[in-house]
Design a protein around this motif. Structure first.
Motif, PDB file in Angstrom:
ATOM      1  N   LYS A 158       0.826  -1.204   0.000  1.00 57.72           N
ATOM      2  CA  LYS A 158       0.000   0.000   0.000  1.00 57.72           C
ATOM      3  C   LYS A 158       0.865   1.261   0.000  1.00 57.72           C
ATOM      4  CE  LYS A 158      -3.977  -2.067   2.393  1.00 57.72           C
ATOM      5  NZ  LYS A 158      -4.757  -2.088   3.660  1.00 57.72           N
ATOM      6  N   GLU A 159       1.935   1.244   0.772  1.00 57.03           N
ATOM      7  CA  GLU A 159       2.831   2.398   0.819  1.00 57.03           C
ATOM      8  C   GLU A 159       3.500   2.611  -0.531  1.00 57.03           C
ATOM      9  OE1 GLU A 159       4.744   5.701   2.608  1.00 57.03           O
ATOM     10  OE2 GLU A 159       3.000   4.501   3.184  1.00 57.03           O
ATOM     11  N   PHE A 160       3.886   1.523  -1.168  1.00 60.29           N
ATOM     12  CA  PHE A 160       4.507   1.624  -2.491  1.00 60.29           C
ATOM     13  C   PHE A 160       3.526   2.211  -3.501  1.00 60.29           C
ATOM     14  CE2 PHE A 160       5.198  -0.279  -6.715  1.00 60.29           C
ATOM     15  CZ  PHE A 160       6.425   0.303  -7.010  1.00 60.29           C
ATOM     16  N   GLU A 161       2.286   1.724  -3.495  1.00 52.31           N
ATOM     17  CA  GLU A 161       1.286   2.217  -4.438  1.00 52.31           C
ATOM     18  C   GLU A 161       1.034   3.707  -4.240  1.00 52.31           C
ATOM     19  OE1 GLU A 161      -0.140   0.726  -7.008  1.00 52.31           O
ATOM     20  OE2 GLU A 161       1.072  -1.064  -6.618  1.00 52.31           O
ATOM     21  N   ALA A 162       1.121   4.151  -2.990  1.00 51.80           N
ATOM     22  CA  ALA A 162       0.883   5.567  -2.684  1.00 51.80           C
ATOM     23  C   ALA A 162       2.067   6.446  -3.052  1.00 51.80           C
ATOM     24  CB  ALA A 162       0.560   5.733  -1.197  1.00 51.80           C
ATOM     25  N   SER A 163       3.220   5.844  -3.292  1.00 53.67           N
ATOM     26  CA  SER A 163       4.429   6.630  -3.572  1.00 53.67           C
ATOM     27  C   SER A 163       5.173   6.138  -4.807  1.00 53.67           C
ATOM     28  CB  SER A 163       5.359   6.590  -2.352  1.00 53.67           C
ATOM     29  OG  SER A 163       5.698   5.249  -2.013  1.00 53.67           O
ATOM     30  N   LYS A 164       4.444   5.565  -5.764  1.00 54.72           N
ATOM     31  CA  LYS A 164       5.069   4.994  -6.958  1.00 54.72           C
ATOM     32  C   LYS A 164       5.879   6.019  -7.739  1.00 54.72           C
ATOM     33  CE  LYS A 164       2.931   2.013  -9.563  1.00 54.72           C
ATOM     34  NZ  LYS A 164       1.904   1.311 -10.370  1.00 54.72           N
ATOM     35  N   GLU A 165       5.441   7.270  -7.691  1.00 54.93           N
ATOM     36  CA  GLU A 165       6.152   8.300  -8.438  1.00 54.93           C
ATOM     37  C   GLU A 165       7.588   8.463  -7.954  1.00 54.93           C
ATOM     38  OE1 GLU A 165       3.917  11.872  -8.245  1.00 54.93           O
ATOM     39  OE2 GLU A 165       2.280  11.125  -9.494  1.00 54.93           O
ATOM     40  N   ASP A 166       7.835   8.116  -6.699  1.00 56.48           N
ATOM     41  CA  ASP A 166       9.189   8.241  -6.160  1.00 56.48           C
ATOM     42  C   ASP A 166      10.168   7.308  -6.871  1.00 56.48           C
ATOM     43  OD1 ASP A 166       8.165  10.033  -4.375  1.00 56.48           O
ATOM     44  OD2 ASP A 166       8.144   8.651  -2.673  1.00 56.48           O
ATOM     45  N   TYR A 167       9.642   6.316  -7.574  1.00 56.91           N
ATOM     46  CA  TYR A 167      10.497   5.300  -8.174  1.00 56.91           C
ATOM     47  C   TYR A 167      10.549   5.394  -9.700  1.00 56.91           C
ATOM     48  CZ  TYR A 167      10.125   3.551  -3.472  1.00 56.91           C
ATOM     49  OH  TYR A 167      10.167   3.454  -2.101  1.00 56.91           O
ATOM     50  N   ILE A 168      10.000   6.475 -10.251  1.00 61.89           N
ATOM     51  CA  ILE A 168      10.094   6.702 -11.691  1.00 61.89           C
ATOM     52  C   ILE A 168      11.364   7.499 -11.973  1.00 61.89           C
ATOM     53  CG2 ILE A 168       9.024   7.765 -13.706  1.00 61.89           C
ATOM     54  CD1 ILE A 168       6.324   7.378 -12.376  1.00 61.89           C
ATOM     55  N   ILE A 169      12.193   6.972 -12.849  1.00 62.12           N
ATOM     56  CA  ILE A 169      13.458   7.609 -13.198  1.00 62.12           C
ATOM     57  C   ILE A 169      13.431   7.941 -14.685  1.00 62.12           C
ATOM     58  CG2 ILE A 169      15.958   7.275 -13.399  1.00 62.12           C
ATOM     59  CD1 ILE A 169      15.795   5.457 -10.959  1.00 62.12           C
ATOM     60  N   ALA A 170      13.832   9.160 -15.025  1.00 59.90           N
ATOM     61  CA  ALA A 170      13.802   9.582 -16.422  1.00 59.90           C
ATOM     62  C   ALA A 170      15.059  10.363 -16.771  1.00 59.90           C
ATOM     63  CB  ALA A 170      12.567  10.433 -16.689  1.00 59.90           C
ATOM     64  N   SER A 171      15.435  10.278 -18.036  1.00 60.77           N
ATOM     65  CA  SER A 171      16.467  11.156 -18.593  1.00 60.77           C
ATOM     66  C   SER A 171      15.742  12.170 -19.463  1.00 60.77           C
ATOM     67  CB  SER A 171      17.478  10.357 -19.417  1.00 60.77           C
ATOM     68  OG  SER A 171      18.287   9.555 -18.573  1.00 60.77           O
ATOM     69  N   VAL A 172      15.858  13.436 -19.104  1.00 65.18           N
ATOM     70  CA  VAL A 172      15.095  14.499 -19.748  1.00 65.18           C
ATOM     71  C   VAL A 172      16.052  15.592 -20.231  1.00 65.18           C
ATOM     72  CG1 VAL A 172      13.317  16.258 -19.422  1.00 65.18           C
ATOM     73  CG2 VAL A 172      13.102  14.050 -18.273  1.00 65.18           C
ATOM     74  N   ARG A 173      15.882  15.974 -21.497  1.00 65.93           N
ATOM     75  CA  ARG A 173      16.649  17.091 -22.042  1.00 65.93           C
ATOM     76  C   ARG A 173      15.693  18.265 -22.205  1.00 65.93           C
ATOM     77  NH1 ARG A 173      21.700  16.620 -24.275  1.00 65.93           N
ATOM     78  NH2 ARG A 173      21.423  14.358 -24.499  1.00 65.93           N
TER      79      ARG A 173
END
Length: 372
Positions: A158-173
């Motif tokens: 449940k904690e992971f589902e509530a904070s999934k955005e914390d685990y998105i990694i992107a390379s952005v220019r």
């Protein structure tokens, strides 16, 4: 473009980071001052213990000095001290052993990260011994062990589902057309948007992204030199509009201008990775558990502690200093002028300050900028 790190003192003290960074063991040192400032079921907090706690706060976070004369802040520290003493007394031997193990590891990591001399100077400045500090850390980690007990895999999920955005990694220019130019002069929104659209048109025609970064971007110099690239970054650190673009744009598509408080960004997402629960490392899962434990601690403080454990708090109130009001003095004139200014502007400023605290962001690398 990075999110503000400014938070209220109460939020700071509730989070686990501050549990580790600001809280002090209420019982460090001998109880030489019998002036009791709080009593609770099973114990008491003396003025000496409270003073020790404040010294620890100021040693680790000098910025907290601005709150030291706020009565509600001081009362919260007393309640926090009660919480740690009370919950430590409920810990079993296994919890205490694990708490000491984690505290020792954390203290070693702190010295390695900051240098032994810097840590010693930090403690010396507030007359805190290394032994007291280590005891404090052991207490805090022991208390957290009491809160980790009973956390299930479902809780972690449940904690992971509530904070999934914390685990998105992107390379952005990106290219930032700021509301201030490279010389620091103000740029109107209309002019910034016009330029941003021109830059997008050039990119759509195939012009080199890095070359246009150097020509147009007003982001920090390090980012400009890097071709506007933020590589393998956690999207949750960015301001909402930039984060949303990083999370949703199709890969390698040039965005329309994205407005933030800093200006207009032209963005291209080059890669994006979203973790699932089964792909988390042990350290990341432990961090989720600690987040749950911190929430449980907060719930305890606002619930059982307030209702059933605290008996009395008699911490002396801070005496407010009175301005001199001699009609002939300069101080009197200044007080009058300040009072008039406050009376005319206060109503708007008080609400805006909280909003500003949540919206402000720190500058780019080296403090030179903005897009963060």
């Amino acid at each position: 473009m990075f999110r503000s790190k400014g938070r209220s003192w109460k939020t700071l003290l509730i989070t686990l980071v501050v549990v580790l960074a600001l809280s002090v063991m209420a019982g460090c040192g001998k109880k030489t001052d019998n002036n009791v400032v709080a009593t609770y079921a099973g114990g008491e907090i003396t003025q000496k213990e409270f003073d020790d706690e404040q010294r620890m706060v100021l040693a680790l976070q000098p910025m907290m000095a601005q709150f030291a004369e706020m009565d509600d802040f001081r009362e919260y520290l007393v309640k926090q001290a009660i919480t740690y003493e009370y919950l430590e007394s409920k810990a079993d031997d296994k919890m205490k052993e694990e708490g000491k193990k984690k505290a020792d590891a954390q203290y070693t990591a702190m010295k390695e990260a900051n240098g032994e001399d810097a840590v010693k100077q930090m403690l010396d400045a507030q007359k805190i011994t290394e032994k007291e500090f280590q005891s404090y850390m052991t207490r805090i980690y022991t208390v957290m062990e009491t809160q980790l007990k009973g956390i299930t895999e479902d809780d972690v999920k449940k904690e992971f589902e509530a904070s999934k955005e914390d685990y998105i990694i992107a390379s952005v220019r990106h290219i930032l057309i700021g509301f201030k130019d490279k010389e620091g002069k103000e740029v109107s929104k209309e002019d910034a948007l016009k330029t941003a659209k021109e830059v997008k048109a050039k990119l759509d025609k195939g012009e080199d992204f890095a070359a246009l970064v150097k020509q147009y971007s007003t982001d920090g110099q390090q980012n400009i030199d890097n071709g506007g690239l933020y590589a393998d970054a956690h999207v949750n650190q960015w301001v909402p509009q930039f984060k949303e673009a990083a999370m949703t744009l199709p890969l390698n598509k040039i965005s329309d201008p994205v407005e933030t408080d800093y200006g207009y960004h032209i963005i291209r997402v080059e890669s994006r990775t979203e973790k699932t629960l089964d792909k988390l490392t042990d350290e990341e899962k432990d961090a989720l558990k600690m987040s749950i434990a911190s929430q449980k601690l907060d719930e305890f403080m606002s619930g059982d502690l307030e209702k059933n454990i605290i008996k009395n708090i008699t911490l002396p109130k801070i005496e407010k200093k009175k301005l001199e009001t001699d009609p002939g003095s300069e101080n009197s004139e200044k007080a009058g002028n300040d009072g008039a200014a406050n009376q005319s502007g206060n109503s708007g400023n008080s609400s805006n300050s909280d909003q500003k605290g949540s919206n402000d962001t720190s500058g780019a690398e080296g403090g030179s900028n903005s897009s963060k």
